[in-house]
Design an enzyme around this catalytic site. Structure first.
Site, PDB file in Angstrom:
ATOM      1  N   SER A 142       0.874  -1.178   0.000  1.00 40.45           N
ATOM      2  CA  SER A 142       0.000   0.000   0.000  1.00 40.45           C
ATOM      3  C   SER A 142       0.905   1.220   0.000  1.00 40.45           C
ATOM      4  CB  SER A 142      -0.866  -0.008   1.269  1.00 40.45           C
ATOM      5  OG  SER A 142      -1.504   1.244   1.471  1.00 40.45           O
ATOM      6  N   TYR A 155      -2.433  -1.208  10.382  1.00 38.69           N
ATOM      7  CA  TYR A 155      -2.355  -1.321   8.926  1.00 38.69           C
ATOM      8  C   TYR A 155      -1.008  -0.823   8.406  1.00 38.69           C
ATOM      9  CZ  TYR A 155      -4.092  -1.166   4.098  1.00 38.69           C
ATOM     10  OH  TYR A 155      -4.276  -1.363   2.748  1.00 38.69           O
ATOM     11  N   LYS A 159       1.793  -3.131   6.624  1.00 38.52           N
ATOM     12  CA  LYS A 159       2.197  -2.878   5.237  1.00 38.52           C
ATOM     13  C   LYS A 159       3.676  -2.511   5.140  1.00 38.52           C
ATOM     14  CE  LYS A 159      -1.737  -3.778   3.222  1.00 38.52           C
ATOM     15  NZ  LYS A 159      -1.879  -4.983   2.378  1.00 38.52           N
TER      16      LYS A 159
END
Length: 260
Positions: A142, A155, A159
């Site tokens: 991402s 998150y 990532k």
């Protein structure tokens, strides 16, 4: 381009994963789909992909939050097709909260699916790829694998971890016909992002499209969403012979987000 290859794409019953699985099928690869959803809809999707592109398409409903299930999915693929050539680690979930308020169970869930599943899938696939002297591991990270955002600690951590794991995978397989790379998308209008748009609309007492424009304006200079089809094209490139010496790197498909 990919005729005779077998690709496993996690989280591929919708969104980015489906875009990538479709692109591989268009290029002649047999595909293993994975993800949650209505059983009838998934079967219709599987059958349509197989019929439209003349390839074999299977569905494996493995719960990727469990490491053994991830490894068994890879084993099932090899048992069925005799090989695994391409592994796309795409499945992911999101939760937003301040660090001090972040629920422990949500942290564990995000790390398990967004990072640990990538490790388990790669660990299971690599011995087969090494044996056949060819393989492609494509990790969907991402923009948040390269930069941070508030209230997304799990998150962003996961990532960033995916980007680091990608580099290690590339180093450990260099010169063996195997590459490992990460694609770092910006905003893609997936169900995951649609939820964030809805939350933004509710907070601002505005409509969905105005909230979508606001979301893009915060991060993505192009003011356009990345599409699953564009990401499918990027994945096909990484699986091709043109990218045989592209390994251990990230490709940003983010409308300029991380250029700032």
């Amino acid at each position: 381009m990919l005729k005779g290859k077998v690709a496993v794409v996690t989280g591929s019953t919708s969104g980015i994963g489906l875009g990538i699985a479709t692109a591989f099928a268009q290029q002649g690869a047999d595909v293993v789909l994975n993800g949650f959803g209505d059983a009838g809809e998934i079967e219709a999707l599987r059958a349509r992909l197989a019929e439209e592109h003349g390839v074999k398409v299977l569905y494996d409903g493995a719960d990727l939050s469990k490491g053994e299930a991830v490894r068994q999915m890879v084993a099932n693929t090899v048992q069925t097709f005799g090989r695994i050539d391409i592994l796309v680690n795409n499945a992911g979930i999101q939760h937003t909260a301040l660090i001090e308020d972040f629920p422990i169970d949500k942290w564990d869930a995000v790390i398990a699916l967004n990072l640990s599943a990538v490790f388990h899938g790669s660990a299971a696939a690599l011995p087969h790829m090494k044996k056949q002297g060819w393989g492609r591991i494509i990790n969907i990270a991402s923009a948040h694998g390269l930069v941070g955002s508030a209230q997304k600690s799990a998150y962003v951590a996961a990532k960033h971890g995916v980007v680091g794991l990608t580099k290690v995978t590339a180093l450990e397989t260099a010169g063996q016909g195997i590459t490992a790379n990460a694609i770092c998308p910006g905003w893609v209008r997936t169900p995951l992002v649609e939820k964030q748009i809805t939350a933004l609309a509710e907070r601002g007492h505005t409509d969905q499209e105005a909230a979508a424009r606001e979301l893009l304006g915060e991060k993505q200079p192009s003011l356009q969403f990345v599409t699953p089809e564009q990401l499918g094209g990027t994945a096909v490139y990484l699986a091709s012979e043109a990218a045989a010496q592209v390994t251990g790197t990230t490709i940003s498909v983010d409308g300029g987000w991380t250029a700032r």
